[in-house]
Write a protein that holds these residues in place. Structure first.
Motif, PDB file in Angstrom:
ATOM      1  N   LYS A  78       0.951  20.368  35.550  1.00 19.29           N
ATOM      2  CA  LYS A  78       0.625  21.620  34.966  1.00 19.29           C
ATOM      3  C   LYS A  78       2.289  21.239  34.720  1.00 19.29           C
ATOM      4  O   LYS A  78       3.176  22.579  34.320  1.00 19.29           O
ATOM      5  N   ASP A  79       2.164  21.743  36.168  1.00 23.28           N
ATOM      6  CA  ASP A  79       4.076  21.889  36.456  1.00 23.28           C
ATOM      7  C   ASP A  79       5.393  20.995  35.541  1.00 23.28           C
ATOM      8  O   ASP A  79       6.570  21.575  35.568  1.00 23.28           O
ATOM      9  N   ALA A  80       5.302  19.282  35.744  1.00 24.37           N
ATOM     10  CA  ALA A  80       5.871  18.784  35.118  1.00 24.37           C
ATOM     11  C   ALA A  80       6.186  19.372  33.426  1.00 24.37           C
ATOM     12  O   ALA A  80       6.853  19.309  32.462  1.00 24.37           O
ATOM     13  N   VAL A  81       4.377  19.690  33.081  1.00 21.59           N
ATOM     14  CA  VAL A  81       4.604  20.150  31.742  1.00 21.59           C
ATOM     15  C   VAL A  81       5.305  21.384  31.283  1.00 21.59           C
ATOM     16  O   VAL A  81       6.403  21.275  30.357  1.00 21.59           O
ATOM     17  N   GLY A  82       5.441  22.345  32.294  1.00 20.86           N
ATOM     18  CA  GLY A  82       6.079  23.146  32.153  1.00 20.86           C
ATOM     19  C   GLY A  82       7.326  23.067  32.578  1.00 20.86           C
ATOM     20  O   GLY A  82       7.708  23.810  31.495  1.00 20.86           O
ATOM     21  N   ASP A  83       7.739  23.099  32.917  1.00 27.11           N
ATOM     22  CA  ASP A  83       9.500  22.285  32.896  1.00 27.11           C
ATOM     23  C   ASP A  83      10.269  21.820  32.073  1.00 27.11           C
ATOM     24  O   ASP A  83      10.960  22.114  31.713  1.00 27.11           O
ATOM     25  N   LYS A  84       9.094  20.638  30.831  1.00 22.68           N
ATOM     26  CA  LYS A  84       9.546  20.428  30.310  1.00 22.68           C
ATOM     27  C   LYS A  84       9.957  21.204  29.034  1.00 22.68           C
ATOM     28  O   LYS A  84      10.083  21.797  28.536  1.00 22.68           O
ATOM     29  N   ILE A  85       8.501  22.578  29.131  1.00 25.78           N
ATOM     30  CA  ILE A  85       8.752  23.487  28.209  1.00 25.78           C
ATOM     31  C   ILE A  85       9.937  24.372  27.864  1.00 25.78           C
ATOM     32  O   ILE A  85      10.837  24.869  27.389  1.00 25.78           O
ATOM     33  N   ARG A  86      10.140  24.560  29.832  1.00 23.96           N
ATOM     34  CA  ARG A  86      11.716  25.893  29.692  1.00 23.96           C
ATOM     35  C   ARG A  86      12.527  24.588  29.682  1.00 23.96           C
ATOM     36  O   ARG A  86      13.476  25.219  29.042  1.00 23.96           O
ATOM     37  N   PHE A  87      12.863  23.518  29.660  1.00 26.14           N
ATOM     38  CA  PHE A  87      13.473  22.870  29.268  1.00 26.14           C
ATOM     39  C   PHE A  87      14.077  22.433  27.093  1.00 26.14           C
ATOM     40  O   PHE A  87      15.002  22.978  27.547  1.00 26.14           O
ATOM     41  N   LEU A  88      13.148  22.932  27.179  1.00 23.35           N
ATOM     42  CA  LEU A  88      13.166  22.650  25.839  1.00 23.35           C
ATOM     43  C   LEU A  88      13.022  23.800  24.626  1.00 23.35           C
ATOM     44  O   LEU A  88      13.482  24.003  23.610  1.00 23.35           O
ATOM     45  N   ALA A  89      12.743  25.205  25.326  1.00 28.13           N
ATOM     46  CA  ALA A  89      12.311  25.941  24.622  1.00 28.13           C
ATOM     47  C   ALA A  89      13.646  26.887  24.163  1.00 28.13           C
ATOM     48  O   ALA A  89      13.625  27.064  22.849  1.00 28.13           O
ATOM     49  N   PRO A  90      14.826  26.652  24.332  1.00 24.60           N
ATOM     50  CA  PRO A  90      16.423  27.079  23.867  1.00 24.60           C
ATOM     51  C   PRO A  90      16.476  26.479  22.147  1.00 24.60           C
ATOM     52  O   PRO A  90      16.994  26.711  22.709  1.00 24.60           O
ATOM     53  N   ILE A  91      15.926  25.053  22.500  1.00 28.21           N
ATOM     54  CA  ILE A  91      16.041  23.530  21.601  1.00 28.21           C
ATOM     55  C   ILE A  91      15.452  24.458  20.606  1.00 28.21           C
ATOM     56  O   ILE A  91      15.188  24.509  19.169  1.00 28.21           O
ATOM     57  N   LEU A  92      13.795  24.100  20.426  1.00 25.81           N
ATOM     58  CA  LEU A  92      12.518  24.272  20.170  1.00 25.81           C
ATOM     59  C   LEU A  92      12.586  25.992  19.172  1.00 25.81           C
ATOM     60  O   LEU A  92      12.438  26.393  18.107  1.00 25.81           O
ATOM     61  N   PHE A  93      13.360  27.621  20.283  1.00 27.26           N
ATOM     62  CA  PHE A  93      12.616  28.263  19.750  1.00 27.26           C
ATOM     63  C   PHE A  93      13.952  28.616  18.119  1.00 27.26           C
ATOM     64  O   PHE A  93      12.607  29.572  16.754  1.00 27.26           O
ATOM     65  N   PRO A  94      15.023  28.700  17.705  1.00 30.63           N
ATOM     66  CA  PRO A  94      15.554  28.452  16.822  1.00 30.63           C
ATOM     67  C   PRO A  94      15.112  27.388  15.584  1.00 30.63           C
ATOM     68  O   PRO A  94      15.225  27.967  14.647  1.00 30.63           O
ATOM     69  N   LEU A  95      14.628  26.215  16.077  1.00 32.89           N
ATOM     70  CA  LEU A  95      13.482  25.157  15.241  1.00 32.89           C
ATOM     71  C   LEU A  95      12.973  26.081  14.508  1.00 32.89           C
ATOM     72  O   LEU A  95      12.347  26.117  13.290  1.00 32.89           O
ATOM     73  N   LEU A  96      12.226  27.002  15.526  1.00 31.22           N
ATOM     74  CA  LEU A  96      10.752  27.500  14.999  1.00 31.22           C
ATOM     75  C   LEU A  96      10.824  28.695  14.142  1.00 31.22           C
ATOM     76  O   LEU A  96      10.613  28.690  12.822  1.00 31.22           O
ATOM     77  N   VAL A  97      12.016  29.258  14.139  1.00 33.54           N
ATOM     78  CA  VAL A  97      12.881  29.980  13.465  1.00 33.54           C
ATOM     79  C   VAL A  97      12.260  30.116  11.867  1.00 33.54           C
ATOM     80  O   VAL A  97      12.269  30.754  11.227  1.00 33.54           O
ATOM     81  N   ILE A  98      13.269  28.986  11.827  1.00 31.88           N
ATOM     82  CA  ILE A  98      14.064  28.144  10.431  1.00 31.88           C
ATOM     83  C   ILE A  98      12.890  27.553  10.247  1.00 31.88           C
ATOM     84  O   ILE A  98      12.734  28.550   8.704  1.00 31.88           O
ATOM     85  N   LEU A  99      12.023  27.293  10.980  1.00 35.98           N
ATOM     86  CA  LEU A  99      11.200  26.815   9.935  1.00 35.98           C
ATOM     87  C   LEU A  99       9.809  28.219   9.323  1.00 35.98           C
ATOM     88  O   LEU A  99       9.738  27.734   8.311  1.00 35.98           O
ATOM     89  N   LEU A 100       9.700  28.910  10.184  1.00 32.94           N
ATOM     90  CA  LEU A 100       8.973  30.601   9.580  1.00 32.94           C
ATOM     91  C   LEU A 100       9.576  30.864   8.494  1.00 32.94           C
ATOM     92  O   LEU A 100       9.238  31.242   7.713  1.00 32.94           O
ATOM     93  N   ILE A 101      11.097  31.099   8.625  1.00 34.60           N
ATOM     94  CA  ILE A 101      12.033  31.510   6.991  1.00 34.60           C
ATOM     95  C   ILE A 101      11.796  30.954   6.229  1.00 34.60           C
ATOM     96  O   ILE A 101      11.184  31.225   5.251  1.00 34.60           O
ATOM     97  N   ALA A 102      11.601  30.033   6.478  1.00 38.02           N
ATOM     98  CA  ALA A 102      11.501  28.370   5.404  1.00 38.02           C
ATOM     99  C   ALA A 102       9.823  28.416   4.724  1.00 38.02           C
ATOM    100  O   ALA A 102       9.889  29.059   3.337  1.00 38.02           O
ATOM    101  N   LEU A 103       9.080  28.862   5.307  1.00 43.86           N
ATOM    102  CA  LEU A 103       7.708  28.917   4.936  1.00 43.86           C
ATOM    103  C   LEU A 103       7.729  30.225   4.568  1.00 43.86           C
ATOM    104  O   LEU A 103       6.712  30.327   3.548  1.00 43.86           O
ATOM    105  N   PHE A 104       8.325  30.724   4.850  1.00 45.47           N
ATOM    106  CA  PHE A 104       7.824  32.489   4.605  1.00 45.47           C
ATOM    107  C   PHE A 104       8.228  32.853   2.939  1.00 45.47           C
ATOM    108  O   PHE A 104       7.671  33.815   2.366  1.00 45.47           O
ATOM    109  N   PHE A 105       9.568  32.513   2.363  1.00 43.07           N
ATOM    110  CA  PHE A 105      10.327  32.227   1.876  1.00 43.07           C
ATOM    111  C   PHE A 105      10.351  30.895   0.296  1.00 43.07           C
ATOM    112  O   PHE A 105      10.597  30.681  -0.549  1.00 43.07           O
ATOM    113  N   SER A 106       9.923  30.417   0.973  1.00 44.12           N
ATOM    114  CA  SER A 106       8.700  29.171  -0.169  1.00 44.12           C
ATOM    115  C   SER A 106       7.501  29.308  -0.999  1.00 44.12           C
ATOM    116  O   SER A 106       7.004  30.598  -1.231  1.00 44.12           O
TER     117      SER A 106
END
Length: 176
Positions: free
Chosen positions: A148-176
């Motif tokens: 669990k600790d290794a998975v948590g560390d990986k998520i914390r490491f990738l969060a700054p990259i994945l969060f903006p991508l998720l926001v862009i994806l949601l905006i694209a889905l909303f305006f489609s």
């Protein structure tokens, strides 16, 4: 004598030893030998060669194998070759690259002096690798579940990259 030459460098992830005879499952005797004539040619071309040659024999049925490791330490990433020439006469399905000879006194002596035994090397099939070196665990990567600790560390490491991508994806889905 019927021999087969396997190129076993692909199995070099782990130090593999020949412990049991593949024909009768008896313990093997091992000893160091003088390098083969094929290794003498390698030594003439290499900058800082290191050659290890060993013989494994079975007292039970007479099976034998000559194993040779060749390295050149003059290179930054030394080229490594590892071969196994073995007695295929007692195996149930001889290789198509097998060779026959009528001389049966110390057959590995002929293998050491004749470069022709090392030339037709084939990649070792998984079945033969398991038969010679043991369980397939050595040939496959060991798979484990991350903690669990290794998975948590990986998520914390990738969060700054994945969060903006998720926001862009949601905006694209909303305006489609």
């Amino acid at each position: 004598m019927q021999t087969v030459c396997f190129d076993i460098i692909a199995l070099n992830r782990k130090q593999l030893t020949l412990n049991k005879c593949p024909c009768c499952q008896a313990e093997l005797d091992s000893r160091e030998l003088e390098p083969s004539s094929a290794s003498a040619a390698f030594c003439r071309q290499a900058g800082k060669p290191l050659v290890t040659t060993s013989l494994s024999t079975c007292n039970g049925c007479g099976w034998w194998a000559v194993r040779e490791l060749r390295e050149d330490h003059a290179m930054y990433h030394p080229p490594v070759e590892e071969w196994l020439v073995m007695d295929a006469s007692k195996m149930t399905e001889p290789s198509p690259h097998a060779r026959k000879s009528k001389d049966c006194t110390a057959p590995w002596e002929k293998v050491l002096t004749d470069e022709g035994f090392w030339a037709p090397a084939v990649a070792i099939p998984s079945k033969d690798a398991v038969l010679l070196f043991g369980a397939a665990q050595m040939l496959l990567p060991k798979l484990t579940t991350p903690s669990k600790d290794a998975v948590g560390d990986k998520i914390r490491f990738l969060a700054p990259i994945l969060f903006p991508l998720l926001v862009i994806l949601l905006i694209a889905l909303f305006f489609s």
